[in-house]
Design an enzyme around this catalytic site. Sequence first.
Site, PDB file in Angstrom:
ATOM      1  N   THR A  46     -12.695  -1.836   0.223  1.00  0.00           N
ATOM      2  CA  THR A  46     -12.391  -2.333   1.560  1.00  0.00           C
ATOM      3  C   THR A  46     -10.894  -2.168   1.785  1.00  0.00           C
ATOM      4  OG1 THR A  46     -12.598  -4.176   3.119  1.00  0.00           O
ATOM      5  CG2 THR A  46     -12.230  -4.767   0.818  1.00  0.00           C
ATOM      6  N   GLU A  47     -10.516  -1.596   2.935  1.00  0.00           N
ATOM      7  CA  GLU A  47      -9.147  -1.093   3.083  1.00  0.00           C
ATOM      8  C   GLU A  47      -8.098  -2.191   3.145  1.00  0.00           C
ATOM      9  OE1 GLU A  47     -11.568  -0.760   5.272  1.00  0.00           O
ATOM     10  OE2 GLU A  47     -10.896  -1.033   7.348  1.00  0.00           O
TER      11      GLU A  47
END
Lengths: 223, 231
Positions: A46-47
């Site tokens: 997840t960025e």
Amino acid sequence: MTDAKAVIAARAAGELRDGQIINLGIGLPTLIANYVADDIDVVIQTENGAIGVGPRPQHGCEDRDRANAGNQPISLIPGGSYFDSATSFGMIRGGHVDSTFLGTLQVDEEGNIANWIVPGKMLAGMGGAMDLVTGAKIVHIVTEHVAKDGTSKLMKRCTFPLTGAKECDVIITERAVFRRSPDKGFVLAEVARGYTLDDIAACTEMSYTVADDLKLDAFGGEA
Amino acid sequence: MPKNKVINVEDAMSHVKSGMSIAVGGFIGQGDPLTLIDCLKTMDVSDLTIYENDGGYGDRGTVELVRQEKVKRIVASHVGTTPEIGNAMNEGRLEVVPTPQGTLAEMMRCGGAGLGGFLTPTGIGTIAEEGKQIVELNGRRFILVEALRVDVALIRAHSGDTWGNLVYRGTSRNFNVVAATCADYVIAEVEDLYTLGELDTNSIHTCGIFVDAVVRSNSGYCVLREEGLDD
């Protein structure tokens, strides 16, 4: 959640391959994690700064410092870790993420994607999407086939500002799957139950060819 | 012995003046420096330029400074979680400069590391390349992005010592790490404060060399989201 979104998420999960590192966009793409097959192990990045995203914690066990890019509480699987934003986007631009799944406002026959702004109306911002479509090895667009006004989201040319130019590799809707090849453009690979080739033609503005090994009744819907 | 940088929030925030540029850490509420933002809400400053991933979450975060019309421009990747920012932009009260998330992070990292800029493939063929120099290298096109230096950075960590060594928790690390490096004056709010030598020296994420002031955090958190965002 509409049935269409569940059909799309389930079909999209069928694209996953064992061992892949994947990034799921906010909204519909996040649902794909619910449909991963038992014999497939993928690692979710997840960025906002975590890898190894696991199931949502039980109610009462949420942690304010553990959330995904949509601000939903997450857990980490063993082996997961946290990192800062520059490192996260080094992973993404650097080609270390195998596959990304993103929703969209528009996608077109050249593989252009537009999903961050409706000029004069809605500005969400591109978030990490521009980096993801540039850096991920395979870019999947997961979207309902037609917009709320009934027009095709699979267009000849995107009219909104682009998120990425010629970056989309696969389009998955509740009605069909298209794969883009360098020489042929988008090829219709699968049609969902309840739809015919003519149905797909009627709701798809972009041009495409039909695969020799086209699968009809390939997924979704009532058999 | 390294200097004790712990001061009260008002003294630390007095470095913020009208017209300044400010880098803010956090990610839609995760690790947002809400104690520092709360203090800024009480101050008579205006025409601020904010560099931050987003505007906060719901009605908490830098969106509160936008509501008070203290902000002239916000350079952010995503403002969809704070509808008031979109409204302020549409009414002409705020300039929003949409910037890809990885590009914004790297602007801060490069600015903090003494580099002039960097070449990114992100945004080629989109409006992100408008007005930017394009550099072709080994047959690939890149956008030349200038590094970012700002007047002040506002960040939040979970633990810190009196010199400003910082440890983050979970996904609250995010932009705080790079924002800490690119400002002339860096203010860190910390939830747990330690004396020198108490933090594990192998586990420090931000070295105190980057930090100018340490403030006790007293603001709690933004809420988490229960259901998925609509796409």
